[in-house]
Every structure is written in C-alpha cells, then in structure tokens.
Write a protein that holds these residues in place. Structure first.
Motif, PDB file in Angstrom:
ATOM      1  N   GLN A 177      -3.080  -9.967  -0.856  1.00 24.28           N
ATOM      2  CA  GLN A 177      -1.771  -9.420  -0.479  1.00 24.28           C
ATOM      3  C   GLN A 177      -1.114  -8.681  -1.641  1.00 24.28           C
ATOM      4  O   GLN A 177      -0.429  -7.676  -1.440  1.00 24.28           O
ATOM      5  CB  GLN A 177      -0.868 -10.548   0.016  1.00 24.28           C
ATOM      6  N   LEU A 178      -1.324  -9.181  -2.859  1.00 23.25           N
ATOM      7  CA  LEU A 178      -0.786  -8.501  -4.042  1.00 23.25           C
ATOM      8  C   LEU A 178      -1.417  -7.127  -4.216  1.00 23.25           C
ATOM      9  O   LEU A 178      -0.760  -6.192  -4.701  1.00 23.25           O
ATOM     10  CB  LEU A 178      -1.034  -9.342  -5.298  1.00 23.25           C
ATOM     11  N   LEU A 179      -2.676  -7.008  -3.830  1.00 25.42           N
ATOM     12  CA  LEU A 179      -3.387  -5.741  -4.022  1.00 25.42           C
ATOM     13  C   LEU A 179      -3.195  -4.771  -2.864  1.00 25.42           C
ATOM     14  O   LEU A 179      -3.421  -3.562  -3.032  1.00 25.42           O
ATOM     15  CB  LEU A 179      -4.886  -6.017  -4.214  1.00 25.42           C
ATOM     16  N   THR A 180      -2.764  -5.278  -1.702  1.00 27.92           N
ATOM     17  CA  THR A 180      -2.661  -4.410  -0.528  1.00 27.92           C
ATOM     18  C   THR A 180      -1.211  -4.248  -0.049  1.00 27.92           C
ATOM     19  O   THR A 180      -0.658  -3.155  -0.085  1.00 27.92           O
ATOM     20  CB  THR A 180      -3.532  -4.956   0.612  1.00 27.92           C
ATOM     21  N   ILE A 181      -0.596  -5.348   0.375  1.00 28.37           N
ATOM     22  CA  ILE A 181       0.747  -5.264   0.957  1.00 28.37           C
ATOM     23  C   ILE A 181       1.815  -4.966  -0.088  1.00 28.37           C
ATOM     24  O   ILE A 181       2.681  -4.105   0.123  1.00 28.37           O
ATOM     25  CB  ILE A 181       1.099  -6.577   1.696  1.00 28.37           C
ATOM     26  N   PHE A 182       1.756  -5.668  -1.233  1.00 29.19           N
ATOM     27  CA  PHE A 182       2.856  -5.536  -2.203  1.00 29.19           C
ATOM     28  C   PHE A 182       3.039  -4.111  -2.717  1.00 29.19           C
ATOM     29  O   PHE A 182       4.179  -3.629  -2.770  1.00 29.19           O
ATOM     30  CB  PHE A 182       2.666  -6.497  -3.380  1.00 29.19           C
ATOM     31  N   PRO A 183       1.984  -3.381  -3.110  1.00 27.58           N
ATOM     32  CA  PRO A 183       2.204  -2.010  -3.593  1.00 27.58           C
ATOM     33  C   PRO A 183       2.875  -1.105  -2.555  1.00 27.58           C
ATOM     34  O   PRO A 183       3.733  -0.286  -2.899  1.00 27.58           O
ATOM     35  CB  PRO A 183       0.790  -1.520  -3.917  1.00 27.58           C
ATOM     36  N   ILE A 184       2.498  -1.282  -1.287  1.00 29.62           N
ATOM     37  CA  ILE A 184       3.110  -0.468  -0.230  1.00 29.62           C
ATOM     38  C   ILE A 184       4.587  -0.821  -0.072  1.00 29.62           C
ATOM     39  O   ILE A 184       5.443   0.053   0.040  1.00 29.62           O
ATOM     40  CB  ILE A 184       2.362  -0.668   1.109  1.00 29.62           C
TER      41      ILE A 184
END
Length: 305
Positions: free
Chosen positions: A216-223
């Motif tokens: 989630q840190l690598l996918t959702i959080f940046p967005i």
C-alpha cells in the motif's frame, strides 16, 4: 457497578461549558465523578468549573487533547474512563448503554456514543475508530498500547489509537442507544485555522504512512499524496496544507519507530481498513483510490442525469 470518571476536555470553552456541562452533571449513572481537564484556558473557564463544584485538573498551557487525555489516564486508576468534549450535550441515560456494551466482552477496548446519522439500526456495531467526543474506554488496555500519541497533538489522534488497539487484538464498537448531541468542532474553532488545516492533513498522512503495509505504501500512498497536493491548492489555508505535506519528509524517524512498535504489539492485520468507505466513514480511497474515484464519478453522473 464500576465507578467511572467522566472526563471533559476544555480549552477556552467557557461558553460551551455553560451550555453543556450541567447536562453531564445530570448523568444518572450513580457511580461517577465529573472532571474537567483544562488545557491552559484564560477565558474564565477554570473559575466557572470551580463555581459548580466540579473537580478541575488544570494544565499550565495548551498541550493538546492527546496529552490531556493521557493525564487523565494516568491520574485515575479506575477500570473505565469516559471522555467527552466540552461541546457535547448528554441525556441522563447516555452512559448506561456504553457500560453495558463494553462490559459484555473483555476484548472491547472502546465504545462510542452516536451523534451523527446512522443507517445500521440500534445494535452495537464494529467501527474502524472511535471518537473521543463521547466515548468509554478500558483504561489499562489503552495504556498497555501506549495511550494517545501526543505527536499528533490534535485531530486523527483517536483514530490512530483505535487502529493501534485493533492491531493489538481489541475491538471498538458504536453504541447507537447512547445518543448525544455534539456541536461539531466547538473547540476546534478556538484554534488558528491554518494550524488546524496543517494538523488535519499532516496527521491523516502520518496515519497512513504508519499503518499501510509495504504494498500500500508503494501503490496507494503515492497516488493519495499527489491527490492531496493538488487539493491543497484549491482549498483554504493553502500554504498550511502544502507545509503539512512537505513536513512528511522530516517524519521518517518517527514513522519508522512507530511502525516498529506497532509490529511488536500486533497479532492481526489492518482489519480496520476493511471497514472504510461506507456512508458513515467515507474513506474508501484509503483502501482503493480507483474504486473511490469510480464511485464518486458514478454518483456525480447519476445525479446529473
């Protein structure tokens, strides 16, 4: 029956205390003590509390709600503590359903009163976090996981504690039969608006940095970060919101330490994230930005048609 301190937090809320404190004093639960923890008020609040004969714990300055609640948790030795904001009106029987629910299961660490629209009936129901505007908690269990995080100062601090409790294997419930009236953000208005905007956004993002798993840190959080950055240019207090997002780069040590601690106390995953996105809590984007965008788009499209 358990003796329960009812702790009302206050910061320069004299007018709110005059409107709502007497209702708290009229709580029918027989084994109670009403206490006001004051965060350095200078508006006559302390004098008013004393005039009613209410116990006062007076702090020398505004340390924030998280700190003030921790003071209460460490001051009292009772099994349960009730927390109220100073802008909450309580009916005489508000506490009884909370006591009945929390004592029904040792794994229930906190229960919350209802003060918003609620589409799920009157039976207690699991919720992703509790609001300390009106809540009853197990004191030792709260302290066992570290109490309220004072780094948050104000806003999202009760959510952060809730998620920590879930990770430690506890449960949190809404109790609809305990209905109160909450004058939303009564004390919030007493704080500088840019400061509250800064804390609101910073703490929300800190929360996700702390509890998201690696994927989630690598996918959702940046967005989400990009979305929040774009949104910060459109809303009020733009500079404060931009500062909040940029401040996250200085929080690496805090986040790493907190994530390590949460891993140490955990015996289950982020079950609370599965509860987000309904019409009450409305944070589906925390789980799936794609679903949240589609849901919002479809709603807008249907409304236009």
């Amino acid at each position: 029956m358990e003796e329960i301190p009812i702790v009302v937090l206050n910061y320069n809320g004299l007018e709110l205390l005059k409107k709502y404190l007497r209702s708290v004093l009229e709580t029918r639960y027989p084994y109670k003590e009403v206490v006001v923890v004051d965060n350095g008020s200078n508006d006559g609040s302390k004098e008013y509390v004393k005039s009613l004969g209410v116990r006062l714990i007076s702090l020398d300055k505004n340390y924030g709600p998280a700190y003030a609640r921790n003071v209460a948790l460490k001051t009292f030795k009772n099994k349960f503590i009730a927390f109220l904001d100073n802008d909450v009106w309580t009916p005489p029987d508000w506490l009884d359903p909370l006591v009945e629910t929390i004592t029904s299961d040792d794994k229930i660490a906190a229960v919350q009163s209802l003060y918003t629209d609620w589409p799920y009936g009157e039976q207690p129901r699991l919720i992703p976090w509790f609001s300390t505007a009106s809540a009853l908690v197990r004191r030792e269990e709260i302290l066992k996981v570290g109490g309220f995080d004072e780094h948050y100062f104000f806003y999202w601090e009760d959510t952060e504690l809730s998620w920590r409790l879930y990770r430690a294997g506890y449960k949190i419930l809404m109790v609809p039969k305990s209905k109160v009236h909450h004058e939303a953000h009564g004390t919030f208005k007493k704080l500088p608006s840019p400061f509250t905007s800064y804390l609101t956004l910073r703490n929300q993002m800190l929360l996700l940095l702390t509890y998201y798993d690696l994927s989630q840190l690598l996918t959702i959080f940046p967005i989400l970060y990009i979305i929040r950055f774009v949104q910060s240019f459109k809303g009020p207090n733009r500079l404060a919101q931009i500062k909040a997002l940029l401040s996250l780069f200085k929080e690496a040590k805090y986040v790493a330490t907190k994530r390590k601690y949460i891993k140490e106390i955990s015996n289950q995953g982020n079950v609370f994230l599965q509860m987000l996105g309904d019409q009450v809590f409305g944070y589906e984007e925390f789980t799936s930005v794609r679903r949240a965008i589609i849901k919002r788009y479809l709603k807008t499209k249907i409304f236009k048609e």
